[in-house]
Write a protein that holds these residues in place. Structure first.
Motif, PDB file in Angstrom:
ATOM      1  N   GLU A  18      -4.200 -12.855  26.752  1.00 37.49           N
ATOM      2  CA  GLU A  18      -3.210 -13.452  25.840  1.00 37.49           C
ATOM      3  C   GLU A  18      -2.968 -14.922  26.210  1.00 37.49           C
ATOM      4  O   GLU A  18      -2.678 -15.216  27.363  1.00 37.49           O
ATOM      5  CB  GLU A  18      -1.902 -12.645  25.898  1.00 37.49           C
ATOM      6  CG  GLU A  18      -0.700 -13.278  25.240  1.00 37.49           C
ATOM      7  CD  GLU A  18      -0.890 -13.627  23.753  1.00 37.49           C
ATOM      8  OE1 GLU A  18      -1.312 -12.741  22.994  1.00 37.49           O
ATOM      9  OE2 GLU A  18      -0.629 -14.787  23.382  1.00 37.49           O
ATOM     10  N   VAL A 108      -7.237 -17.736  28.213  1.00 33.38           N
ATOM     11  CA  VAL A 108      -7.993 -17.896  26.952  1.00 33.38           C
ATOM     12  C   VAL A 108      -9.492 -17.841  27.241  1.00 33.38           C
ATOM     13  O   VAL A 108      -9.935 -18.254  28.317  1.00 33.38           O
ATOM     14  CB  VAL A 108      -7.666 -19.236  26.250  1.00 33.38           C
ATOM     15  CG1 VAL A 108      -6.220 -19.284  25.791  1.00 33.38           C
ATOM     16  CG2 VAL A 108      -7.972 -20.424  27.141  1.00 33.38           C
ATOM     17  N   ASP A 143      -7.353 -12.425  17.946  1.00 33.86           N
ATOM     18  CA  ASP A 143      -6.551 -13.585  18.333  1.00 33.86           C
ATOM     19  C   ASP A 143      -6.116 -14.422  17.133  1.00 33.86           C
ATOM     20  O   ASP A 143      -6.008 -15.646  17.219  1.00 33.86           O
ATOM     21  CB  ASP A 143      -7.271 -14.432  19.401  1.00 33.86           C
ATOM     22  CG  ASP A 143      -8.727 -14.736  19.073  1.00 33.86           C
ATOM     23  OD1 ASP A 143      -9.249 -14.133  18.126  1.00 33.86           O
ATOM     24  OD2 ASP A 143      -9.335 -15.581  19.745  1.00 33.86           O
ATOM     25  N   LEU A 208      12.805 -17.699   4.911  1.00 38.40           N
ATOM     26  CA  LEU A 208      11.425 -18.138   4.705  1.00 38.40           C
ATOM     27  C   LEU A 208      11.390 -19.170   3.593  1.00 38.40           C
ATOM     28  O   LEU A 208      11.689 -18.854   2.439  1.00 38.40           O
ATOM     29  CB  LEU A 208      10.555 -16.934   4.309  1.00 38.40           C
ATOM     30  CG  LEU A 208       9.107 -17.257   3.976  1.00 38.40           C
ATOM     31  CD1 LEU A 208       8.304 -17.533   5.240  1.00 38.40           C
ATOM     32  CD2 LEU A 208       8.453 -16.113   3.214  1.00 38.40           C
ATOM     33  N   LEU A 275     -10.995  -8.518  14.623  1.00 40.19           N
ATOM     34  CA  LEU A 275     -10.081  -7.538  14.032  1.00 40.19           C
ATOM     35  C   LEU A 275      -8.738  -8.212  13.704  1.00 40.19           C
ATOM     36  O   LEU A 275      -8.335  -9.151  14.377  1.00 40.19           O
ATOM     37  CB  LEU A 275      -9.890  -6.414  15.056  1.00 40.19           C
ATOM     38  CG  LEU A 275      -9.248  -5.120  14.600  1.00 40.19           C
ATOM     39  CD1 LEU A 275      -9.844  -3.941  15.358  1.00 40.19           C
ATOM     40  CD2 LEU A 275      -7.755  -5.123  14.781  1.00 40.19           C
ATOM     41  N   ASP A 277      -5.955 -10.554  11.756  1.00 40.54           N
ATOM     42  CA  ASP A 277      -6.004 -11.863  11.094  1.00 40.54           C
ATOM     43  C   ASP A 277      -7.279 -12.634  11.454  1.00 40.54           C
ATOM     44  O   ASP A 277      -7.794 -13.403  10.631  1.00 40.54           O
ATOM     45  CB  ASP A 277      -4.788 -12.710  11.482  1.00 40.54           C
ATOM     46  CG  ASP A 277      -3.547 -12.349  10.659  1.00 40.54           C
ATOM     47  OD1 ASP A 277      -3.583 -11.337   9.936  1.00 40.54           O
ATOM     48  OD2 ASP A 277      -2.547 -13.091  10.749  1.00 40.54           O
ATOM     49  N   MET A 288       0.779  -7.013   4.242  1.00 40.34           N
ATOM     50  CA  MET A 288      -0.004  -5.923   4.820  1.00 40.34           C
ATOM     51  C   MET A 288      -0.736  -6.312   6.100  1.00 40.34           C
ATOM     52  O   MET A 288      -1.517  -5.526   6.635  1.00 40.34           O
ATOM     53  CB  MET A 288      -1.056  -5.460   3.793  1.00 40.34           C
ATOM     54  CG  MET A 288      -0.558  -4.453   2.790  1.00 40.34           C
ATOM     55  SD  MET A 288      -0.201  -2.842   3.531  1.00 40.34           S
ATOM     56  CE  MET A 288      -1.864  -2.356   3.966  1.00 40.34           C
ATOM     57  N   SER A 291       0.200  -4.118   9.143  1.00 37.61           N
ATOM     58  CA  SER A 291      -0.284  -2.753   8.879  1.00 37.61           C
ATOM     59  C   SER A 291      -1.804  -2.706   9.017  1.00 37.61           C
ATOM     60  O   SER A 291      -2.355  -1.821   9.686  1.00 37.61           O
ATOM     61  CB  SER A 291       0.103  -2.310   7.456  1.00 37.61           C
ATOM     62  OG  SER A 291       1.508  -2.220   7.329  1.00 37.61           O
TER      63      SER A 291
HETATM   64  C1  LIG Z   1       6.040 -15.733   7.808  1.00 37.49           C
HETATM   65  C2  LIG Z   1       5.148 -14.530   7.867  1.00 37.49           C
HETATM   66  C3  LIG Z   1       5.548 -13.348   7.271  1.00 37.49           C
HETATM   67  C4  LIG Z   1       4.742 -12.220   7.330  1.00 37.49           C
HETATM   68  N1  LIG Z   1       5.147 -11.068   6.734  1.00 37.49           N
HETATM   69  C5  LIG Z   1       4.403  -9.971   6.867  1.00 37.49           C
HETATM   70  C6  LIG Z   1       4.842  -8.736   6.305  1.00 37.49           C
HETATM   71  O1  LIG Z   1       5.891  -8.673   5.646  1.00 37.49           O
HETATM   72  N2  LIG Z   1       4.084  -7.634   6.508  1.00 37.49           N
HETATM   73  C7  LIG Z   1       2.912  -7.687   7.233  1.00 37.49           C
HETATM   74  O2  LIG Z   1       2.271  -6.639   7.437  1.00 37.49           O
HETATM   75  N3  LIG Z   1       2.449  -8.844   7.731  1.00 37.49           N
HETATM   76  C8  LIG Z   1       3.166  -9.977   7.563  1.00 37.49           C
HETATM   77  N4  LIG Z   1       2.706 -11.142   8.080  1.00 37.49           N
HETATM   78  C9  LIG Z   1       1.368 -11.180   8.683  1.00 37.49           C
HETATM   79  C10 LIG Z   1       1.351 -10.598  10.091  1.00 37.49           C
HETATM   80  O3  LIG Z   1       2.310 -11.244  10.907  1.00 37.49           O
HETATM   81  C11 LIG Z   1      -0.044 -10.805  10.657  1.00 37.49           C
HETATM   82  O4  LIG Z   1      -1.006 -10.323   9.740  1.00 37.49           O
HETATM   83  C12 LIG Z   1      -0.208 -10.070  11.969  1.00 37.49           C
HETATM   84  O5  LIG Z   1       0.698 -10.572  12.921  1.00 37.49           O
HETATM   85  C13 LIG Z   1      -1.631 -10.236  12.459  1.00 37.49           C
HETATM   86  O6  LIG Z   1      -1.738  -9.660  13.708  1.00 37.49           O
HETATM   87  P1  LIG Z   1      -2.907 -10.123  14.688  1.00 37.49           P
HETATM   88  O7  LIG Z   1      -2.674  -9.389  15.948  1.00 37.49           O
HETATM   89  O8  LIG Z   1      -4.219 -10.014  14.013  1.00 37.49           O
HETATM   90  O9  LIG Z   1      -2.677 -11.687  14.913  1.00 37.49           O
HETATM   91  P2  LIG Z   1      -1.419 -12.426  15.540  1.00 37.49           P
HETATM   92  O10 LIG Z   1      -0.152 -11.722  15.238  1.00 37.49           O
HETATM   93  O11 LIG Z   1      -1.559 -13.847  15.144  1.00 37.49           O
HETATM   94  O12 LIG Z   1      -1.649 -12.281  17.109  1.00 37.49           O
HETATM   95  C14 LIG Z   1      -2.698 -12.946  17.737  1.00 37.49           C
HETATM   96  C15 LIG Z   1      -2.420 -12.994  19.231  1.00 37.49           C
HETATM   97  O13 LIG Z   1      -3.508 -13.651  19.884  1.00 37.49           O
HETATM   98  C16 LIG Z   1      -2.996 -14.664  20.734  1.00 37.49           C
HETATM   99  N5  LIG Z   1      -4.002 -15.719  20.795  1.00 37.49           N
HETATM  100  C17 LIG Z   1      -4.284 -16.658  19.871  1.00 37.49           C
HETATM  101  N6  LIG Z   1      -5.283 -17.429  20.301  1.00 37.49           N
HETATM  102  C18 LIG Z   1      -5.643 -16.983  21.515  1.00 37.49           C
HETATM  103  C19 LIG Z   1      -6.610 -17.378  22.456  1.00 37.49           C
HETATM  104  N7  LIG Z   1      -7.412 -18.426  22.242  1.00 37.49           N
HETATM  105  N8  LIG Z   1      -6.732 -16.682  23.604  1.00 37.49           N
HETATM  106  C20 LIG Z   1      -5.901 -15.624  23.853  1.00 37.49           C
HETATM  107  N9  LIG Z   1      -4.959 -15.206  22.994  1.00 37.49           N
HETATM  108  C21 LIG Z   1      -4.833 -15.881  21.842  1.00 37.49           C
HETATM  109  C22 LIG Z   1      -1.688 -15.107  20.094  1.00 37.49           C
HETATM  110  O14 LIG Z   1      -0.833 -15.719  21.045  1.00 37.49           O
HETATM  111  C23 LIG Z   1      -1.144 -13.778  19.577  1.00 37.49           C
HETATM  112  O15 LIG Z   1      -0.431 -13.084  20.560  1.00 37.49           O
HETATM  113  C24 LIG Z   1       3.479 -12.288   8.005  1.00 37.49           C
HETATM  114  C25 LIG Z   1       3.067 -13.490   8.600  1.00 37.49           C
HETATM  115  C26 LIG Z   1       3.888 -14.605   8.518  1.00 37.49           C
HETATM  116  C27 LIG Z   1       3.414 -15.879   9.167  1.00 37.49           C
END
Ligand SMILES: Cc1cc2nc3c(=O)[nH]c(=O)nc-3n(C[C@H](O)[C@H](O)[C@H](O)COP(=O)(O)OP(=O)(O)OC[C@H]3O[C@@H](n4cnc5c(N)ncnc54)[C@H](O)[C@@H]3O)c2cc1C
Length: 375
Positions: A18, A108, A143, A208, A275, A277, A288, A291
């Motif tokens: 992380e 990282v 990430d 927001l 996997l 975002d 979503m 989820s």
């Molecule tokens: C304002 C807002 C509202 C939202 N509303 C919703 C909603 O209502 N419902 C919903 O389902 N989704 C919602 N989302 C989307 C949701 O937050 C994301 O889709 C979700 O968090 C994606 O999860 P993830 O783990 O793929 O990525 P992230 O949550 O972005 O987590 C990525 C992780 O990787 C870490 N990281 C990044 N780069 C590196 C690196 N180089 N090395 C090591 N670690 C790293 C980050 O610090 C973080 O901890 C919303 C997003 C935003 C911005």
């Protein structure tokens, strides 16, 4: 963490890397849909998750000058969304990870090299500026939108990130918008710009700001307060905009970012898989993303368990399983974007009509429910 939990259960020994120096708590409102809750239950974290939908909530749509109308809101969408903070999901996952799975904060990846047998990763410990090498059987890049793993293995961000020409700013409020009950959602959705306030059962609401713009990069030359003050000039919403800007001024913990989807023809390469975002960012509009991340984690564990000795086949089966869900929600995000922030006056007019129809239906269903209960 969701993937690590599922792979650990399937017999792997995950290491979570992380970038942040410590846990990322708090955050912004997230609607967790029933498919996401099912995945969370499968991961063993739903029962530990703090759910915060207020029991008797109402939604108000506010016009430019602050006239309010009762309307359908985010939590009235099909799929029974539950209101949580991003940090509530993080916390539920963390409780399952803590003590079982190794987590390295402030770390990282800076290089990834693959051979058919292994994947070598150069890791940078940013706390003491130390670089070291380590070999793994599998690397999962979870990430986020601007994934480093994606850039190191698959190519530049610009190849995969598709701009929705919008900017958002999410932050917590000290208290509810004056004149509204704590439990209520308040929406100001005007052509090109909107302000949403999301309520919770047991904490203050979050806000927001969202607006559309052609040149997204130009929006980040100033701090968010300056930029939003200029972008929302002339829009009042009965004092709601001024209130939110004043709150933003006092709030150091805020997310200010552009909106992009990630579109990739393939989510895996050798022993590396993306996997969440990083692979498919659906955007906040879809509601979503969280989820889908947990669904993807569960599905990846299932496919790796079914084919433990054949990574390409497991990844292929996993992609086949995830593609329809991702495609559907990437397309829906464009429709829902009009609900969040209509692109022009005509879209705003259509939005108003659709919301009015849904509101009437919900109101009549609610009163039918009351009548049924009374007889
Ligand atoms: C304002 C807002 C509202 C939202 N509303 C919703 C909603 O209502 N419902 C919903 O389902 N989704 C919602 N989302 C989307 C949701 O937050 C994301 O889709 C979700 O968090 C994606 O999860 P993830 O783990 O793929 O990525 P992230 O949550 O972005 O987590 C990525 C992780 O990787 C870490 N990281 C990044 N780069 C590196 C690196 N180089 N090395 C090591 N670690 C790293 C980050 O610090 C973080 O901890 C919303 C997003 C935003 C911005």
């Amino acid at each position: 963490m969701a993937t690590a939990i599922r792979l650990h259960e399937a017999g792997w020994e995950p290491v979570v890397v992380e970038r942040a120096p410590s846990r990322r708590t708090g955050g912004y409102f997230v609607g967790l849909f029933s498919v996401g809750k099912t995945a969370a239950a499968r991961l063993g974290v739903l029962a530990r998750m703090h759910l915060r939908t207020p029991p008797d909530h109402h939604t108000w749509t506010v016009d430019r000058v602050g006239r309010r109308q009762h309307s359908a809101g985010f939590l009235d969408q099909p799929g029974n969304p539950e209101g949580v903070m991003r940090g509530d999901i993080e916390d539920a996952l963390w409780k399952r990870v803590d003590g079982r799975i190794e987590v390295r904060f402030a770390t990282v990846p800076v290089a990834v090299r693959q051979t058919p047998e292994t994947v070598g990763v150069t890791l940078l410990d940013t706390a003491d500026d130390r670089t070291y090498e380590e070999e793994f059987d599998l690397v999962v890049g979870a990430d986020g939108l601007r994934s480093t793993v994606r850039r190191l293995v698959f190519g530049a961000d610009a190849t995969f990130m598709r701009s929705l020409h919008a900017v958002v700013c999410a932050f917590s409020l000290d208290h509810q918008v004056p004149g509204y009950p704590d439990s209520d959602q308040v929406i100001l959705a005007q052509p090109g710009r909107s302000l949403w306030v999301f309520p919770f059962r047991d904490r203050t609401p979050t806000a927001l700001f969202a607006y559309r713009t052609r040149n997204v990069d130009a929006e980040f030359r100033n701090d968010p307060v300056t930029t939003l003050t200029s972008r929302f000039a002339g829009l009042d919403g009965g004092g709601m905009v001024a209130f939110a800007l004043e709150q933003l001024r006092r709030q150091p913990d805020r997310l200010f970012d552009s909106v992009h989807q990630v579109r990739m023809p393939r989510w895996h390469d050798g022993r590396v898989v993306l996997l969440g975002d990083a692979a498919w960012c659906l955007t906040l509009y879809s509601g979503m993303g969280a989820s889908a991340g947990m669904i993807g984690a569960v599905a990846l564990g299932d496919e790796l368990s079914a084919r433990p000795d054949d990574l390409p086949a497991a990844f292929g089966a996993w992609e086949k399983r995830m593609r329809p869900l991702v495609r559907k929600h990437q397309l829906l995000a464009y429709v829902k974007a009009q609900f969040f922030v209509p692109s022009n006056p005509f879209a705003a007019w259509i939005r108003g009509k659709v919301v009015a129809v849904v509101t009437r239906r919900l109101t009549s269903e609610a009163s039918a429910g009351v009548n049924r209960g009374a007889t």
